[in-house]
Design an enzyme around this catalytic site. Structure first.
Site, PDB file in Angstrom:
ATOM      1  N   ASP A  44     -18.987  52.867  56.615  1.00 55.52           N
ATOM      2  CA  ASP A  44     -18.088  52.762  55.461  1.00 55.52           C
ATOM      3  C   ASP A  44     -16.685  52.914  56.027  1.00 55.52           C
ATOM      4  O   ASP A  44     -16.339  53.975  56.560  1.00 55.52           O
ATOM      5  CB  ASP A  44     -18.389  53.885  54.452  1.00 55.52           C
ATOM      6  N   TYR A  68      -4.456  44.059  45.558  1.00 53.64           N
ATOM      7  CA  TYR A  68      -5.070  43.251  46.616  1.00 53.64           C
ATOM      8  C   TYR A  68      -3.991  42.614  47.504  1.00 53.64           C
ATOM      9  O   TYR A  68      -4.041  42.702  48.732  1.00 53.64           O
ATOM     10  CB  TYR A  68      -5.950  42.170  45.996  1.00 53.64           C
ATOM     11  N   LYS A 119      -3.197  43.328  51.424  1.00 58.53           N
ATOM     12  CA  LYS A 119      -3.323  42.281  52.445  1.00 58.53           C
ATOM     13  C   LYS A 119      -1.985  42.026  53.157  1.00 58.53           C
ATOM     14  O   LYS A 119      -1.975  41.662  54.346  1.00 58.53           O
ATOM     15  CB  LYS A 119      -3.868  41.006  51.818  1.00 58.53           C
ATOM     16  N   GLY A 130     -17.688  45.069  57.855  1.00 59.75           N
ATOM     17  CA  GLY A 130     -18.054  44.252  56.690  1.00 59.75           C
ATOM     18  C   GLY A 130     -18.894  43.058  57.098  1.00 59.75           C
ATOM     19  O   GLY A 130     -18.795  41.978  56.505  1.00 59.75           O
TER      20      GLY A 130
END
Ligand code: NAD
Length: 275
Positions: free
Chosen positions: A67, A165, A169, A17
């Site tokens: 990816d 999310y 995480k 990323g």
């Protein structure tokens, strides 16, 4: 950016990323600290732009498309790091998504998610980290490399306010702890960083979706200002605040830390989630 003191001299780092936001800042800081960097991203154009900034300075960077959800690409990226940079000593995983782009009405409510929407967030944030980490670990163990890994988690790992999310995480943090246990005997350290509110595209999208489905920018700015005002340090984080933590967790200065999560968050976790 703080003055570099070459704390990562000679390290060979793969960053996921790395074309935007926190990942790009980490790539640039690692290079400034003396690491050779493999910038990986889905967008070749954006990834190569980060490499150009690094190579135009005094750093060394190469690009490889990745990816993080694609297992074969994860394997190829680690192999490319070994081939292009001579090995892999450091992994940083920053690729991530805040929510499924089409989840409605609330992008962060568990009960508003379809199976596909919930799975998408877990796939990118957690499974994507697993693939890169497993491949890096196999290479480090096979070559007897006492490497490091830093996973970009979030304050959401400790705050049940982010639906899929937050679940992803928290999983990323636990993955760091499991790998710290498994890889410690090989001299490999695995830690997480858990940023708070850092002004990037991801946070700006969250702000827009939080205030108004029509995307009113003034309301989104007010939402961001309110988040900053509620923090002990009274400001949003910068990508460099997170990069500093990643440099520390990769450098020899953190030689006795593994399985930890460090929060560059302006005090958010300390004040709202028990430290
Ligand atoms: N910005 C914040 O406030 C904040 C807070 C805590 C944690 N984080 C985490 O920081 C990390 C970086 O986010 P950011 O804030 O820099 O936002 P960002 O949107 O700039 O960066 C996320 C990057 O991940 C990439 N990405 C998404 N899916 C991918 C995939 N399948 N394969 C490869 N790359 C993929 C995106 O293209 C983008 O470049 C994320 O993991 C995010 O969850 C951000």
């Amino acid at each position: 950016m703080p003055a570099a003191s070459r704390r990562l001299e000679g390290r060979r780092a793969l960053i996921t990323g790395a074309a935007t936001g926190i990942g790009a800042a980490i790539a640039e800081r690692f290079a400034a600290e003396g690491a050779k960097v493999l910038v990986t991203a889905r967008s070749e154009e954006a990834g190569r732009a980060v490499c150009a900034r690094i190579n135009d300075g005094s750093g060394q960077a190469a690009f490889f498309p990745l990816d993080v959800c694609e297992e074969a690409q994860g394997q190829a990226a680690v192999a490319a790091c070994v081939e292009m940079l001579g090995g892999i000593d450091a992994l940083v995983t920053s690729a991530g998504v805040g929510a499924h782009p089409e989840q409605a009405p609330s992008p962060r409510a568990v009960c508003d998610a379809t199976l596909e929407q919930f799975g998408h967030v877990l796939d990118v944030n957690l499974t994507g980290t697993f693939i890169a980490a497993r491949e890096a670990a196999r290479s480090m163990v096979a070559t007897g490399t006492a490497g490091t890994m830093v996973f970009v988690s979030s304050v959401a790992a400790k705050r049940p306010t982010g639906g899929a999310y937050a679940v992803s995480k928290a999983g990323v943090w636990m993955l760091a702890r499991c790998l710290a246990e498994e890889l410690g005997p090989h001299g490999i350290r695995v830690n997480a960083v858990g940023p708070g509110f850092v002004r990037t595209r991801l946070l700006e999208e969250r702000a827009l979706r939080s205030v108004d489905p029509e995307g009113d920018h003034d309301l989104a700015e007010a939402w961001l200002a309110a988040r900053a005002a509620a923090l002990p340090l009274r400001r949003l984080g910068t990508t460099d605040d997170v990069a500093s933590a990643a440099v520390f967790l990769t450098s020899a200065e953190s030689a006795y830390l593994t399985g930890s999560i460090l929060h560059p968050d302006g005090g958010l976790v300390s004040s709202t989630a028990g430290g």
